[in-house]
Each structure stands twice: as C-alpha cells, then as structure tokens.
Design a protein around this motif. Sequence first.
Motif, mmCIF file in Angstrom:
data_model
loop_
_atom_site.group_PDB
_atom_site.id
_atom_site.type_symbol
_atom_site.label_atom_id
_atom_site.label_comp_id
_atom_site.label_asym_id
_atom_site.label_seq_id
_atom_site.Cartn_x
_atom_site.Cartn_y
_atom_site.Cartn_z
ATOM 1 N N VAL A 78 -0.575 6.429 6.272
ATOM 2 C CA VAL A 78 0.348 5.269 5.711
ATOM 3 C C VAL A 78 -0.036 5.249 4.188
ATOM 4 O O VAL A 78 -1.055 5.657 3.732
ATOM 5 C CB VAL A 78 0.087 4.005 6.396
ATOM 6 N N SER A 79 0.892 4.487 3.615
ATOM 7 C CA SER A 79 0.942 4.090 2.147
ATOM 8 C C SER A 79 1.109 2.500 2.003
ATOM 9 O O SER A 79 1.681 1.980 2.935
ATOM 10 C CB SER A 79 1.710 4.979 1.135
ATOM 11 N N VAL A 80 0.527 1.998 0.998
ATOM 12 C CA VAL A 80 1.109 0.534 0.620
ATOM 13 C C VAL A 80 1.867 0.518 -0.671
ATOM 14 O O VAL A 80 1.593 1.317 -1.596
ATOM 15 C CB VAL A 80 -0.242 -0.189 0.563
ATOM 16 N N HIS A 81 2.902 -0.348 -0.902
ATOM 17 C CA HIS A 81 3.586 -0.751 -2.084
ATOM 18 C C HIS A 81 3.060 -1.857 -2.729
ATOM 19 O O HIS A 81 2.307 -2.851 -2.015
ATOM 20 C CB HIS A 81 5.017 -0.711 -1.730
ATOM 21 N N PHE A 82 3.299 -2.147 -3.963
ATOM 22 C CA PHE A 82 2.928 -3.500 -4.369
ATOM 23 C C PHE A 82 4.128 -4.249 -5.101
ATOM 24 O O PHE A 82 5.255 -3.469 -5.556
ATOM 25 C CB PHE A 82 1.762 -3.123 -5.713
ATOM 26 N N SER A 83 3.908 -5.353 -5.247
ATOM 27 C CA SER A 83 4.710 -6.463 -5.664
ATOM 28 C C SER A 83 4.367 -7.704 -6.100
ATOM 29 O O SER A 83 3.156 -7.873 -6.050
ATOM 30 C CB SER A 83 5.968 -6.987 -4.488
ATOM 31 N N THR A 84 4.851 -8.245 -7.434
ATOM 32 C CA THR A 84 4.320 -9.407 -7.937
ATOM 33 C C THR A 84 5.093 -10.630 -7.252
ATOM 34 O O THR A 84 4.660 -11.531 -7.747
ATOM 35 C CB THR A 84 4.765 -9.512 -9.574
ATOM 36 N N SER A 85 5.799 -10.428 -6.382
ATOM 37 C CA SER A 85 6.351 -11.443 -5.571
ATOM 38 C C SER A 85 5.788 -11.772 -4.309
ATOM 39 O O SER A 85 5.813 -11.062 -3.324
ATOM 40 C CB SER A 85 7.780 -11.152 -5.291
ATOM 41 N N PRO A 86 5.129 -12.812 -3.921
ATOM 42 C CA PRO A 86 4.365 -13.312 -2.765
ATOM 43 C C PRO A 86 5.219 -13.163 -1.502
ATOM 44 O O PRO A 86 5.354 -12.526 -0.545
ATOM 45 C CB PRO A 86 3.768 -14.592 -2.905
ATOM 46 N N ASP A 87 6.582 -13.554 -1.701
ATOM 47 C CA ASP A 87 7.752 -13.751 -0.952
ATOM 48 C C ASP A 87 8.154 -12.376 -0.338
ATOM 49 O O ASP A 87 8.019 -12.123 0.817
ATOM 50 C CB ASP A 87 9.059 -14.303 -1.219
ATOM 51 N N GLU A 88 8.063 -11.270 -1.181
ATOM 52 C CA GLU A 88 8.401 -9.979 -1.133
ATOM 53 C C GLU A 88 7.252 -9.199 -0.117
ATOM 54 O O GLU A 88 7.386 -8.722 0.836
ATOM 55 C CB GLU A 88 8.693 -9.281 -2.268
ATOM 56 N N VAL A 89 6.079 -9.775 -0.281
ATOM 57 C CA VAL A 89 4.800 -9.406 0.233
ATOM 58 C C VAL A 89 4.741 -9.791 1.702
ATOM 59 O O VAL A 89 4.772 -8.865 2.810
ATOM 60 C CB VAL A 89 3.600 -9.796 -0.376
ATOM 61 N N SER A 90 5.344 -11.132 1.780
ATOM 62 C CA SER A 90 5.429 -11.719 3.244
ATOM 63 C C SER A 90 6.348 -11.035 4.137
ATOM 64 O O SER A 90 6.117 -11.047 5.202
ATOM 65 C CB SER A 90 5.763 -13.149 2.889
ATOM 66 N N ARG A 91 7.570 -10.844 3.456
ATOM 67 C CA ARG A 91 8.855 -10.405 4.141
ATOM 68 C C ARG A 91 8.392 -8.974 4.750
ATOM 69 O O ARG A 91 9.067 -8.485 5.682
ATOM 70 C CB ARG A 91 10.078 -10.243 3.328
ATOM 71 N N ALA A 92 7.632 -8.243 4.098
ATOM 72 C CA ALA A 92 7.252 -6.778 4.251
ATOM 73 C C ALA A 92 6.080 -6.699 5.557
ATOM 74 O O ALA A 92 6.012 -5.728 5.921
ATOM 75 C CB ALA A 92 6.700 -6.039 3.237
ATOM 76 N N THR A 93 5.538 -8.012 6.067
ATOM 77 C CA THR A 93 4.627 -7.630 7.080
ATOM 78 C C THR A 93 5.085 -6.971 8.050
ATOM 79 O O THR A 93 6.333 -7.185 8.899
ATOM 80 C CB THR A 93 4.298 -9.165 7.368
ATOM 81 N N ASP A 94 4.116 -6.010 8.617
ATOM 82 C CA ASP A 94 4.370 -5.493 9.800
ATOM 83 C C ASP A 94 3.827 -6.392 10.982
ATOM 84 O O ASP A 94 2.587 -6.246 11.211
ATOM 85 C CB ASP A 94 3.497 -4.091 9.747
ATOM 86 N N TRP A 95 4.597 -7.090 11.630
ATOM 87 C CA TRP A 95 4.033 -8.057 12.546
ATOM 88 C C TRP A 95 3.376 -7.345 13.847
ATOM 89 O O TRP A 95 2.349 -8.069 14.388
ATOM 90 C CB TRP A 95 5.318 -9.041 13.034
ATOM 91 N N GLU A 96 3.954 -6.103 14.264
ATOM 92 C CA GLU A 96 3.315 -5.624 15.308
ATOM 93 C C GLU A 96 1.573 -5.415 15.216
ATOM 94 O O GLU A 96 0.925 -5.685 15.780
ATOM 95 C CB GLU A 96 3.955 -4.587 15.965
ATOM 96 N N THR A 97 1.617 -4.597 13.926
ATOM 97 C CA THR A 97 0.106 -4.338 13.407
ATOM 98 C C THR A 97 -0.746 -5.531 13.331
ATOM 99 O O THR A 97 -1.686 -5.817 13.536
ATOM 100 C CB THR A 97 0.214 -3.357 12.313
ATOM 101 N N LYS A 98 -0.008 -6.194 12.561
ATOM 102 C CA LYS A 98 -0.770 -7.776 12.398
ATOM 103 C C LYS A 98 -1.250 -8.432 13.487
ATOM 104 O O LYS A 98 -2.364 -9.123 13.610
ATOM 105 C CB LYS A 98 -0.087 -8.551 11.498
#
Length: 459
Positions: A337-357
Amino acid sequence: MNANAPLAIATILSVVLSSAGTSATLAADAPAVQLKVGVANPTMLAETQAINHVRIALDGIQPTEQRLRAPVNVTLVIDRSGSMQGHKIEQAKQAAIAAVQRLNDQDIVSVVLYNAGVEVLVPSTKATDRATIIQKIQSIRAGGGTALFAGVSRGAAEVRKFLRDDSVNRVILLSDGHANVGPSSPGDLESLGRSLIKEGISVSTLGLGASYNEDLMSQLASAASGNHVFVEDADYLVEVFNREFDDLMSVIANSVEIRVDLGAGVRPVRVLNTHARIEGRRVQIPLAQLYAGQQRYFIVEVEVDAKAAKRPLPLADVTVAFNDLIRDRAAKLHDRVSVHFSTSPDEVSRATDWETKAFCSVQIITERNREATAMRDAGQVQQAKQLLEDNAKELRVLAVKCKDNNVLVVVPELVRNSDANTLQALNIEDDRNWSRSRKVMREYQNAVEQQQTYSAPNR
C-alpha cells in the motif's frame, strides 16, 4: 443495575465471534489464504508528521470439496488440584474423553496432569488405541496444589516429540485456580507462550469457575496464538472442548509469518494488541494457524513524515509465508500500500478507507477496554465506567459514518462492540459480581484481539 447484563455480554460476545468468519471459497489452484492490505488514511495532510494505521487481513478459505484434514498433535493439560475435586474433575474427564473420541489414527495425543507436581498420564502417542487412552483418563483423581507453569511446559514437551510442519500442534490447558507452585505470574506464563509460538506450538486456555487467574490464562493464550474461554459452569466443559476441537480440525494454514517492510520516512510505532518483533523499519508477526472460514487481521500503527516524503509514498510492503495444509506445500503472498498527500483537509477526510478505519478502531477501543479493567482494579470505578461509555459512543458514531459512506459490512461489528462496552459499563459498579464481570471482560478482550472463533456457551 441490569441483572441480566453479564448474560447479555456473553451473548454479544458469541455473536461477535460468529461474525469473524468469511464466506470465501477455494478456487481450483488458489492458496488456502487470501491477503488484503489496507490503510486507514490513504491520503494524508502534506508537510506534517502524523499517525496512520495499516490493516493486514488474512482470510482462511473454505474448501469447496471434502478433504482430509491436517493431523492433530495435541496435549490435554488438566488441573487435578484439590479445588477440582468432585463434579469439576468428573466433567473435565468427560470433556477429555469426548475430545479423544474425535481423533483418528493419524492424530497424536498426550495427557498431562498437574497439582503440586506433574504427571504424564498418556505419553505422546498415535491415537490408534483410543479405548486405552480413555480408560486412563477415567482413572484421574484430584488433590494437591497448582503447578500450572510446569504442567504447560511438560505438555509442550509432549507436543514437541512429534512436532511437524504439516500438523496442528497445540496445548489445551484446563484450570480452575491460581498457580501456586513454581512460576506463577502472568508475565511468566506470557513469556512461556511467546517461546512456544516461535516453535509453532499454540496454547488455548480454558478457565473453569470463579477462582482461576484470568490475567494469567488470557495472557498465556494471547502470547501463544490460542483461544481463551471463561467456562463458568463445569457442565459446559464437553461443549467447549468440542468447539476447541472444531478449531483444531479446521486449520488450513500454519506456521504463518507476516513480514512488513515500511517505506522511507515511515516509522513503526507498534502492532495493536499483538506480540510482534520490530527491527528498524521491519515488523514481523508470527501466527500459529488460520482456520477455514476465519479472518484474522493485524493493525500496524505507523508514523509518517510527510515532510520528507515523495509523492506518492510507498507505505508498507507485506509478505505472508505459511504452510498451506490444503495443498500440502509452502506458500507465499504479497501486497503493498502507498499513501498520497494533499494540502486540503477535506480531501484527506473524503479519502478515508472506512472499512480499515473501523477495524482499527475496534482494536483501539479494546485496548481502552483493558485500561478500564485496570482502572476498576485500582478503585477508579466511575472513571472506568466513563471510559467504557465513551468507547460505546465512539463506536456508535463511527458506525453511523460507515453507514453514511455506504460501507455497511463493518456496521454490525461496530454496533456489537459498542453494545458490549455499554453492558460492561452497567456491570462495573457491582462489587458483588466484579470477579465474574472481570472474567467476562478478559474473555471479551482476548476474543476481539485474537478474532477468536468461539466463546463459552451462554451462561
């Protein structure tokens, strides 16, 4: 207080455990295990240093055709101290006899008894003459102290005589009391469990009645990749032994070794509720066996330094090696697995993997459940109750978020664990029943951490 709450907790525990399996089936030449790796936050906030969680899930495949099961190499270690006299020892004998009757000629069995000392009643042998083994079990009498450590050690020595990669190698310990002869602390037994799992020997512990040491028994089982069950009533021992042997006879992979190699800029923090070896950026997790229809998952907590990161950042490279007992061969799986990065907190939140979380949160909440037990032991009753209530609320909120994001598969798991914490909060103020409630909590904690496949029958 709700008088039926302890029973309800046990019922919820049973349902939680029954939901742990998977319906996947085995394709023509597929390995007996499937691997899936997820990350709670696939997109992270740029130019920060933050915690993330990697979930490594192993699915034990359900064979589509009848097959010969892997041979069992098992030692029954039975407490015959003075507290086991009467009905308890008689039911223990019946449970052991029922277990032996399920074996066949390819299996290996031994029976070790302990009180102040240790006796090998049945040395490790092929189960070809089950009638003689049963006759010896019927002769057991109780009396004396409790040399639990020595009993488990000798049981492991009997398993070791016929230790093979293609066998299911296990010690099953039954005790109703506190160890009072020889090493007797939870730490002593935990260390023993850790050493045995390195050899491929798992240990399941069955605590009988109201007086056994649940810390010692649960920590031994957890360290040795086995089950832990609180058997409140000796009348249920036969059923519990049968459920334990259901597990033994459904193992489809053993000697499982998970290796996680983390990327540059990623630091391993810990593996939640699991014994693991961490060296530099490598994490290694041993697992004695995986059952057909079972899902086991492990949560690796990592710290990611986004300031030093390339985009995207390789987060974790996972390799799983195991003995495939269906195909009778060594097998290896790989995922990353890899991770991406964003300066937008909203974009970070929208990308959440809810099953894993969700699964990460279940393990984190179970860790806090252990903290609540420690608080109650220290007399901090209201603080413990509040923590359990907070646990329940947090899981309920997460269940709603998962539902809103159409990740429905994890909602029942979250709700059930929320309900369990709520009911434990109801019980924790009751001084008269705290010993019993504590055992139910320890059983629950171990079962969630280990994704155990069964619990004791309803009390």
